[in-house]
Design an enzyme around this catalytic site. Structure first.
Site, mmCIF file in Angstrom:
data_model
loop_
_atom_site.group_PDB
_atom_site.id
_atom_site.type_symbol
_atom_site.label_atom_id
_atom_site.label_comp_id
_atom_site.label_asym_id
_atom_site.label_seq_id
_atom_site.Cartn_x
_atom_site.Cartn_y
_atom_site.Cartn_z
ATOM 1 N N ASP A 72 0.829 -1.204 0.000
ATOM 2 C CA ASP A 72 0.000 0.000 0.000
ATOM 3 C C ASP A 72 0.870 1.264 0.000
ATOM 4 O OD1 ASP A 72 -1.946 1.990 0.471
ATOM 5 O OD2 ASP A 72 -3.157 0.609 1.645
ATOM 6 N N THR A 109 -7.037 4.067 -1.571
ATOM 7 C CA THR A 109 -6.753 2.649 -1.342
ATOM 8 C C THR A 109 -7.879 1.722 -1.776
ATOM 9 O OG1 THR A 109 -5.237 3.123 0.471
ATOM 10 C CG2 THR A 109 -6.258 0.940 0.451
ATOM 11 N N ASP A 228 2.384 3.009 3.096
ATOM 12 C CA ASP A 228 1.326 4.020 3.165
ATOM 13 C C ASP A 228 1.153 4.553 4.589
ATOM 14 O OD1 ASP A 228 -1.119 5.295 1.760
ATOM 15 O OD2 ASP A 228 -2.021 4.356 3.518
ATOM 16 N N HIS A 276 -1.284 3.063 -5.160
ATOM 17 C CA HIS A 276 -1.156 4.494 -5.469
ATOM 18 C C HIS A 276 0.201 4.964 -4.961
ATOM 19 C CE1 HIS A 276 -1.785 5.184 -1.205
ATOM 20 N NE2 HIS A 276 -2.901 4.475 -1.267
ATOM 21 N N HIS A 389 -2.479 11.206 -0.838
ATOM 22 C CA HIS A 389 -2.736 10.698 -2.184
ATOM 23 C C HIS A 389 -4.215 10.889 -2.439
ATOM 24 C CE1 HIS A 389 -4.478 7.044 -0.308
ATOM 25 N NE2 HIS A 389 -3.473 7.180 0.562
#
Length: 453
Positions: A72, A109, A228, A276, A389
């Site tokens: 992630d 996500t 992340d 991402h 993000h």
């Protein structure tokens, strides 16, 4: 090519014969010439990426098996921040999206993980954001909601089980939703628990390869929250990101080691992706909604999300067109600090490449923020620097990684960037199962995979 025969057919002029070594030494030279030519051929064919005529036949697996791993928030380029020998082993021995994998919009996500799983854009699979409201029922979707009504389309684990194979999913968004042929069996579908150590997740997945051929899953998905979780706190350039990337690389190494010990590393298709990227955003890149007063009043009750995607659902007595028009007028007037970094749209007027209009769940008014900027309700809500993000997927900072290693992926090959909705068809092609309708290209797998043996 018969290199030995070629050596035997060398010219035999008197000059060459006079210079020729004794027969025994000539035989030694021929042997070493042959040896090095064969080594060079293998190196050029595999190490440098020349394409073999087809995929390599499986030796220890009864059928293709795919292991899909998600890290992630793994921004493209993180693999170069520190030593990542295991990730680079996959790069050298497999196929890489040379400039990264392109996420779907919004670059969040849950929408992206479910797009990878279904091959559908969020407007089609229904998960339009991590949190949103259904305007018909008034119900809110959260990341803990597993009701099938929210999750549209057919995820890959449902596709696989509908063809009579087992699938295993370790913490993938949407995996706990029981729909179609997928019942989320406890043996192959643990309930999400972010405290489970990464090592335990890897070892559980490796254990699936010890099952009998009939019971071994044909598809396995594995999810890691890093980097992340660190990126949101410290942004993409902090030493904590380097540590998180190193940890992910260790987990990839643990997977490779476990597969190698079982003698199946070259047989298993291992795909490493992210959902991402990540970008830093700071207090000097904020836009405050209370600065719009008195030209236009925007009630906080209208807001469905602030940053990086500003989503507004005006009440029935307020025109969405008027909201967009008045907000853009104020933004363009110079009255709003950083106003030029936000642009408002009716959802149907968003750029078509975003694929973000064809769902009744998407609010009618959408604001797109420039890279690294954020919206806050009040000027008192000044935030420190962190990471975010969710921005336009055209920003390079939102890109993530795609690496694939396995029998049908050419070694050392670089391919152009592509959107993650293509991955579903790639998986069904490798597994030789019929996929559900999706937004990916039917021809994409042929452009990436080696011909089947």
């Amino acid at each position: 090519m018969d290199f030995g025969a070629a050596a035997d057919e060398a010219p035999t002029s008197p000059l060459i014969r006079r210079a020729a070594p004794p027969p025994a030494r000539s035989a030694q030279i021929s042997f070493w010439v042959l040896f090095f030519l064969v080594v060079a051929y293998v190196f050029l064919s595999y190490g440098m990426g020349s394409s073999p005529s087809g995929s390599r036949p499986l030796s220890k697996l009864a059928r293709p098996v795919i292991l899909l791993v998600s890290s992630d928030g793994f921004r493209f380029g993180y693999q170069f921040k520190t030593s990542t020998p295991n990730i680079h082993r996959l790069i050298a021995g497999g196929t890489e999206a040379e400039e990264g994998l392109i996420p779907v919009f919004p670059t969040a996500t849950f929408p992206n993980h479910y797009s990878i799983a279904t091959g559908l854009y969020p407007a089609h699979h229904g998960i339009i954001h991590n949190y949103f409201v259904d305007p018909v029922s008034g119900d809110w979707f959260t990341v803990n909601n597993h009701e099938p009504k929210w999750w549209l389309g057919e995820p890959i684990w449902e596709t696989v089980t509908s063809h009579g194979y087992n699938a295993a999913v370790y913490f993938w968004p949407g995996s706990e939703v029981i729909k179609g042929s997928w019942a989320c069996p406890s043996k192959f579908c643990p309930k999400y628990n972010g405290s489970v150590p990464f090592e335990e997740r890897v070892d559980t997945v490796l254990g699936y390869f010890d099952l009998s051929d009939d019971e071994m899953p044909a598809f396995i998905a594995l999810y890691f929250e890093d980097p992340d979780s660190q990126g949101h706190v410290v942004g993409p350039d902090h030493p904590q990101i380097t540590e998180a990337v190193t940890r992910i690389d260790r987990m990839i190494g643990r997977l490779i080691s476990g597969l190698t010990k079982r003698g199946i590393f070259e047989d298993v298709t291992l795909i490493l992706v992210g959902d991402h990227g990540m970008v830093g955003n700071c207090a000097n890149k904020q836009i405050f909604l209370d600065d719009f007063f008195p030209e236009i009043t925007i009630s906080e009750s209208w807001i469905r999300s602030y940053s990086p995607l500003l989503s507004i659902w005006p009440p029935a007595n307020v025109s969405s067109w008027d909201v967009v028009t008045k907000m853009n007028q104020v933004l363009n007037s110079g009255k709003i600090e950083n106003g030029k970094y936000l642009k408002m749209f009716l959802k149907e007027d968003l750029p078509a490449r975003l694929h973000y209009s064809e769902s009744y769940r998407i609010p009618p008014v959408i604001g797109l923020l420039a890279e690294g900027y954020k919206v806050s309700p009040k000027r008192t809500d000044i935030c420190e620097c962190n990471g975010a993000h969710g921005y336009d997927n055209a920003y390079f900072s939102m890109r993530t990684i795609f690496l694939a290693h396995g029998p049908q992926f050419e070694r050392g090959r670089k391919i152009p960037s592509f959107e993650n909705v293509e991955i579903y068809n790639l998986i069904t092609s490798i597994l030789k199962v019929k996929g559900a309708p999706n937004n990916g290209s039917v021809s994409f797998p042929n452009s990436v995979l080696l011909p089947s043996s």
